[in-house]
Scaffold this active site. Structure first.
Site, PDB file in Angstrom:
ATOM      1  N   HIS A 377       0.793  -1.232   0.000  1.00 36.91           N
ATOM      2  CA  HIS A 377       0.000   0.000   0.000  1.00 36.91           C
ATOM      3  C   HIS A 377       0.816   1.268   0.000  1.00 36.91           C
ATOM      4  O   HIS A 377       0.257   2.352   0.168  1.00 36.91           O
ATOM      5  CB  HIS A 377      -0.912   0.041   1.233  1.00 36.91           C
ATOM      6  CG  HIS A 377      -2.116  -0.815   1.114  1.00 36.91           C
ATOM      7  ND1 HIS A 377      -3.310  -0.362   0.598  1.00 36.91           N
ATOM      8  CD2 HIS A 377      -2.313  -2.113   1.420  1.00 36.91           C
ATOM      9  CE1 HIS A 377      -4.185  -1.342   0.615  1.00 36.91           C
ATOM     10  NE2 HIS A 377      -3.606  -2.429   1.111  1.00 36.91           N
ATOM     11  N   LYS A 568      -8.276  14.316   3.918  1.00 35.51           N
ATOM     12  CA  LYS A 568      -7.458  13.102   3.931  1.00 35.51           C
ATOM     13  C   LYS A 568      -6.460  13.245   5.072  1.00 35.51           C
ATOM     14  O   LYS A 568      -6.349  14.323   5.661  1.00 35.51           O
ATOM     15  CB  LYS A 568      -6.727  12.920   2.599  1.00 35.51           C
ATOM     16  CG  LYS A 568      -6.012  14.193   2.112  1.00 35.51           C
ATOM     17  CD  LYS A 568      -5.296  13.994   0.779  1.00 35.51           C
ATOM     18  CE  LYS A 568      -6.182  13.994  -0.432  1.00 35.51           C
ATOM     19  NZ  LYS A 568      -6.206  12.742  -1.147  1.00 35.51           N
ATOM     20  N   ARG A 569      -5.732  12.179   5.392  1.00 35.97           N
ATOM     21  CA  ARG A 569      -4.692  12.310   6.405  1.00 35.97           C
ATOM     22  C   ARG A 569      -3.764  13.463   6.041  1.00 35.97           C
ATOM     23  O   ARG A 569      -3.521  13.726   4.861  1.00 35.97           O
ATOM     24  CB  ARG A 569      -3.889  11.009   6.511  1.00 35.97           C
ATOM     25  CG  ARG A 569      -4.648   9.864   7.171  1.00 35.97           C
ATOM     26  CD  ARG A 569      -5.069  10.201   8.576  1.00 35.97           C
ATOM     27  NE  ARG A 569      -3.934  10.246   9.467  1.00 35.97           N
ATOM     28  CZ  ARG A 569      -3.735   9.417  10.484  1.00 35.97           C
ATOM     29  NH1 ARG A 569      -4.627   8.471  10.760  1.00 35.97           N
ATOM     30  NH2 ARG A 569      -2.673   9.522  11.248  1.00 35.97           N
ATOM     31  N   LYS A 574       1.080  14.414   0.671  1.00 36.81           N
ATOM     32  CA  LYS A 574      -0.249  14.741   0.146  1.00 36.81           C
ATOM     33  C   LYS A 574      -0.390  16.234  -0.157  1.00 36.81           C
ATOM     34  O   LYS A 574      -1.332  16.669  -0.804  1.00 36.81           O
ATOM     35  CB  LYS A 574      -1.328  14.282   1.121  1.00 36.81           C
ATOM     36  CG  LYS A 574      -1.436  12.744   1.231  1.00 36.81           C
ATOM     37  CD  LYS A 574      -2.481  12.350   2.278  1.00 36.81           C
ATOM     38  CE  LYS A 574      -2.626  10.856   2.480  1.00 36.81           C
ATOM     39  NZ  LYS A 574      -3.472  10.191   1.468  1.00 36.81           N
ATOM     40  N   THR A 676      -8.371   6.816  -2.592  1.00 33.91           N
ATOM     41  CA  THR A 676      -9.758   6.405  -2.825  1.00 33.91           C
ATOM     42  C   THR A 676     -10.673   7.592  -2.568  1.00 33.91           C
ATOM     43  O   THR A 676     -11.797   7.616  -3.070  1.00 33.91           O
ATOM     44  CB  THR A 676     -10.167   5.244  -1.893  1.00 33.91           C
ATOM     45  OG1 THR A 676      -9.805   5.580  -0.547  1.00 33.91           O
ATOM     46  CG2 THR A 676      -9.496   3.949  -2.308  1.00 33.91           C
ATOM     47  N   LYS A 680     -14.339   8.807  -4.349  1.00 35.10           N
ATOM     48  CA  LYS A 680     -15.574   9.189  -3.654  1.00 35.10           C
ATOM     49  C   LYS A 680     -16.079  10.540  -4.153  1.00 35.10           C
ATOM     50  O   LYS A 680     -17.285  10.721  -4.391  1.00 35.10           O
ATOM     51  CB  LYS A 680     -15.343   9.269  -2.141  1.00 35.10           C
ATOM     52  CG  LYS A 680     -14.941   7.958  -1.495  1.00 35.10           C
ATOM     53  CD  LYS A 680     -14.461   8.210  -0.052  1.00 35.10           C
ATOM     54  CE  LYS A 680     -13.654   7.034   0.464  1.00 35.10           C
ATOM     55  NZ  LYS A 680     -12.907   7.382   1.692  1.00 35.10           N
TER      56      LYS A 680
END
Ligand code: PLP
Length: 832
Positions: A377, A568-569, A574, A676, A680
């Site tokens: 992952h 998100k985290r 990110k 993901t 969404k």
């Protein structure tokens, strides 16, 4: 009499059918059952019950409905001697279960009526449920979506995990800083589980290994003098979508072994006995947040082994009911490892087959490799799990021996293939040499599995070429790709009822289990009524989020502005910081009067930072500080608002996703495995601004490049820049005045009340020529792209058209597709 006959039959291994359901699912029956539960189980007067009581009674009513389907599902598995899949995951980010269960049972309207008849609103009742946050983020949520698809596709599978007493920490914002609190989600119990008194399994730790020769003169090992902990099961039922199929998720809790208690009590050590009882139970106490330093945390390793050992005793017990030898094991059992977290399962299965079942190494190894599949992952090297050899040897001495033996045999093969190549041996070894010797769990997982998959095409490519090239060369064919997905039941049907309704009014409702059907929406691009309805629904969803923002942050936002959302985290890769830099730029343009004709925006952030990740926490503080300045500057008016929603979790995501206009998916190319959240958002009609990273690439392929906003360096270019640094951050600032202004504002303390020290670490990392996330190199292209987004948003018809095309082309990203691929290609189970 009837029941006795059935028991007799069952004892003769004949199949029996129990009387039909005493729980019909009409609105009237549901209402009566709620009342029954309120009185008989909760001791409440229905007339004086609150929403929380009704929630609980309704949940038990729903569970009653699922039990019968669950029992019959287990019987069909049993009768058909099917191959079963065990999905092993240390994380299941489930969120709430009530709404999803009602949807999947197909009783939405009846439940609504029943609840209304009791004087309650179904949304208020649903809102009483605590999230089951037994996961950190995408990896755990994927496992939860997989369970929904596995049940819907009727795959004979079980999910296995840990019943953490405390889930992912609760996040509060105090003075704009993240403060963590405990997530005591079980304080009022959960209606969704069945606690089992059987089976109970003994799990061994520590001790030492002795050896002896068996009757055939073979070396055999015995693991002795261990300290033991008991594992107890709780089962949670997962219903498929309107198919009468209900599967099981088994979560383990630790408690102290009785022998140990009695021993200590009889020695008169009461306090010692209680202490050791408490210490046994800490094993399943809390979910670990990701932390680069947890290699030293013995409890995390114990948690992983506890989970794996309990699960494999259960697997063996079930297999042995029908089989005497292990010849058919791999025809009956497939095990999928969700990341390396459960990969101690590989030496554990070897141990069971060698030491308990008496198989030879060769037999045991063949079975083991054919049993396991491993899903990777992450592309971040620091996130690959490694355990100190010393610790492994202390906690799991027999497993360390087996790992050494696996490694020895593997390295012999490597040496045969690459004679004299010491470097290859060092690189590929399971044991990392160095001042502190480490066990590389990813190497163990690759060597011990017949399948290794990445979770999006790019990610799988990079696993082969960048992260594990030696293994790819050594085991060609072992590596494969399974692009992630999301379940359309929860992530569209449940959370965006109006949009789901509008879609079904045009193309029917087969899309719910066959997401490719959404393609049919393309016929309605010019249907004015459809497009207007679409826009009205988005507006209503935005209004609802605006209300939520008002409640949580005290900030009033205008639902007609562009809702630009990154949830998100919080992690440097990110790049929430990149988003923040653009907002500073927007703010500066507004102040300078250069923002005429730009779309007004509401920027929304949410996400948790790992408690030990101070830099990520500082990014949260920067975002909340920008919000403080921007939201209170009268010159800005309604052109820009910046909010940070506290405590991001699944139920918050369920409010956020349907309300987004713009989805921020802006990780440095080559760092996000799949994502993901991106799926969404798009499934709920947001357009994406993103890099060519993870599944964004496949989303672009599906929706068409004219319907997505792509910017920035590609993975290959990013890799090149990291090595060669053809343009430094300093150069970027020199050549781009806007960017220079952004950095100047940060340096001068514009967002920290004049404090020039607070955000200095962030400024320094941005200006660092070795910034691995390349923020300043991508900033120019990001700002340009945001300008194109703004232009597009000001043309609502065109925007809506793109949004509809996004939804219409999201078919690929259903976990039904993902699970079908795992089942057929990795597990060897055809899907009906
Ligand atoms: C989907 C989801 C994630 C994963 O989001 P990414 O944007 O893919 O990182 C994390 N947390 C929650 C609560 C989610 O629902």
């Amino acid at each position: 009499m009837e029941v006795l006959e059935k028991i007799e039959k069952r004892n003769n291994n004949e199949s029996v059918t129990w009387p039909s359901a005493p729980y019909p699912s009409t609105a009237e029956a549901i209402k009566l059952n709620i009342i029954h539960h309120l009185m008989s189980f909760q001791g409440r007067d229905p007339e004086r019950s609150g929403a929380r009581d009704v929630y609980k009674a309704l949940a038990y009513t729903i569970r009653d409905l699922m039990v019968q389907k669950w029992i019959s599902t287990q019987k069909t598995f049993y009768a058909k001697k099917k191959k079963r899949v065990y999905y092993l995951s240390l994380e299941f980010l489930i969120g709430r279960s009530l709404g999803n269960s009602i949807t999947n049972l197909g009783i939405t309207q009846d439940v609504k009526q029943a609840v209304e008849a009791l004087g309650f609103d179904i949304d208020e009742v649903r809102d009483q449920e605590e999230d089951a946050a037994l996961g950190n983020g995408g990896l755990g949520r994927l496992a939860a979506c997989f369970m929904d698809s596995i049940a819907t596709l009727k795959i004979p599978a079980y999910g296995y995990g840990i019943r953490y007493e405390y889930g992912l920490f609760f996040q509060q914002l105090v003075d704009g800083y993240q403060v963590e609190g405990p997530d005591n989600w079980l304080q009022n119990g959960t209606p969704w589980e069945f606690e089992r008194s059987l089976p109970l399994f003994k799990i061994q730790f520590f001790g030492n290994v002795t050896s002896y020769q068996d009757e055939n003169g073979r070396y055999r090992a015995r693991w002795v003098n261990t300290k033991d902990v008991m594992a107890k099961a709780s089962d949670i039922m997962i219903p498929g979508y309107k198919n009468d199929h209900v599967i099981n998720m088994r979560l383990w809790s630790a408690f102290s072994s009785r022998e140990l208690d009695l021993g200590d009590f009889s020695r008169g050590d009461y306090i010692g006995a209680v202490e050791s009882k408490v210490s046994s139970e800490t094993i399943s106490k809390v979910l670990y947040p990701p932390d680069h330093n947890y290699a030293g945390q013995e409890l995390r390793l114990k948690q992983q082994y506890f989970f794996v050992a309990a699960t494999f005793q259960d697997i063996m017990r079930r297999y042995k009911k029908k089989h005497v030898t292990f010849d058919q094991f791999t025809d009956r059992v497939a095990v999928q490892l969700n990341d390396t977290h459960p990969s101690i399962a590989i030496p554990e299965l070897m141990r069971l087959l060698l030491d308990i079942e008496g198989l030879s190494w060769e037999q045991a190894w063949k079975i083991t490799v054919n049993t396991f599949g491993y899903t990777n992952h992450t592309l971040m090297p620091e996130a690959l799990e490694r355990w100190p050899v010393e610790m492994m040897g202390r906690v799991l001495p027999r497993h360390l021996q087996i790992i050494y033996e696996i490694n020895q045999r593997f390295l012999n093969e490597v040496a045969e293939r690459y004679p004299g190549n010491q470097q290859k041996l060092r690189q590929m070894s399971i044991i990392e040499e160095g001042p502190v010797k480490m066990v590389r769990m990813a190497h163990l997982a690759i060597i011990g599995s017949h399948s290794v998959n990445g979770v999006a095409e790019l990610h799988s490519q990079l696993l082969k070429n960048r992260i594990f090239p030696d293994f790819h060369n050594f085991y060609p064919g072992r590596f494969n790709s399974k692009t992630n997905g999301i379940t359309p039941r929860r992530w569209l049907l449940d959370i965006n009822e109006s949009l789901a309704g509008l879609i079904s009014s045009r193309i029917g409702d087969r899309w719910v289990t066959d997401l490719d059907q959404l393609r049919g929406l393309e016929k309605f691009l010019d249907d004015e009524e459809f497009c207007t309805g679409w826009r009205e629904i988005k507006y209503a969803n935005k209004k609802r989020l605006a209300g939520y923002i008002k409640t949580k942050c005290g900030v009033v936002v205008d639902p007609s502005t562009m809702f630009d959302i990154q949830v998100k985290r919080i992690h440097e890769y990110k790049r929430q910081l990149l988003n923040a830099l653009h907002l500073i730029n927007l703010y500066q343009r507004i102040i300078r009067g250069e923002a005429q004709g730009r779309a007004p925006r509401t920027a929304v952030f949410a996400g948790k930072a790992a408690p030990s990740y101070w830099r990520a926490k500082l990014i949260i503080k920067l975002i909340t500080s920008i919000g403080e300045v921007v939201n209170n500057d009268p010159r800005v008016k309604d052109r820009l608002k910046v909010v940070f929603l506290p405590n991001y979790n699944v139920s918050q995501a369920e409010i956020v996703m349907p309300a987004a206009d713009l989805s921020e998916q802006i990780s440095t190319a080559g760092t996000e495995a799949s994502g993901t959240g991106n799926m969404k958002f798009a499934l709920n009609g947001a357009l994406t601004i993103g890099t060519l990273d993870g599944a964004n690439i496949e989303i672009r392929e599906e929706v068409g490049e004219e319907n997505i906003f792509i910017f920035g360096l590609s993975a290959e270019e990013a890799e090149f820049e990291r090595k060669n640094c053809s343009r430094t951050p300093r150069q970027v600032c020199r050549e781009n005045e806007s960017i220079n202004n952004i950095m100047a504002a940060l340096r001068s303390g514009s967002f920290s009340g004049g404090n020039t020290e607070l955000f200095k670490p962030l400024v320094d990392s941005l200006m660092d020529e070795n910034d691995p996330y390349l923020l300043l190199l991508d900033l120019e292209s990001y700002i340009d792209c945001q300008n194109r987004v703004s232009d597009a948003f000001l043309q609502p018809e065109k925007w809506t058209r793109k949004a509809i095309l996004n939804v219409a082309r999201m078919g690929k990203f259903s976990t039904d597709r993902t699970i079908r691929e795992y089942s057929e290609k990795i597990w060897g189970i055809p899907v009906e």
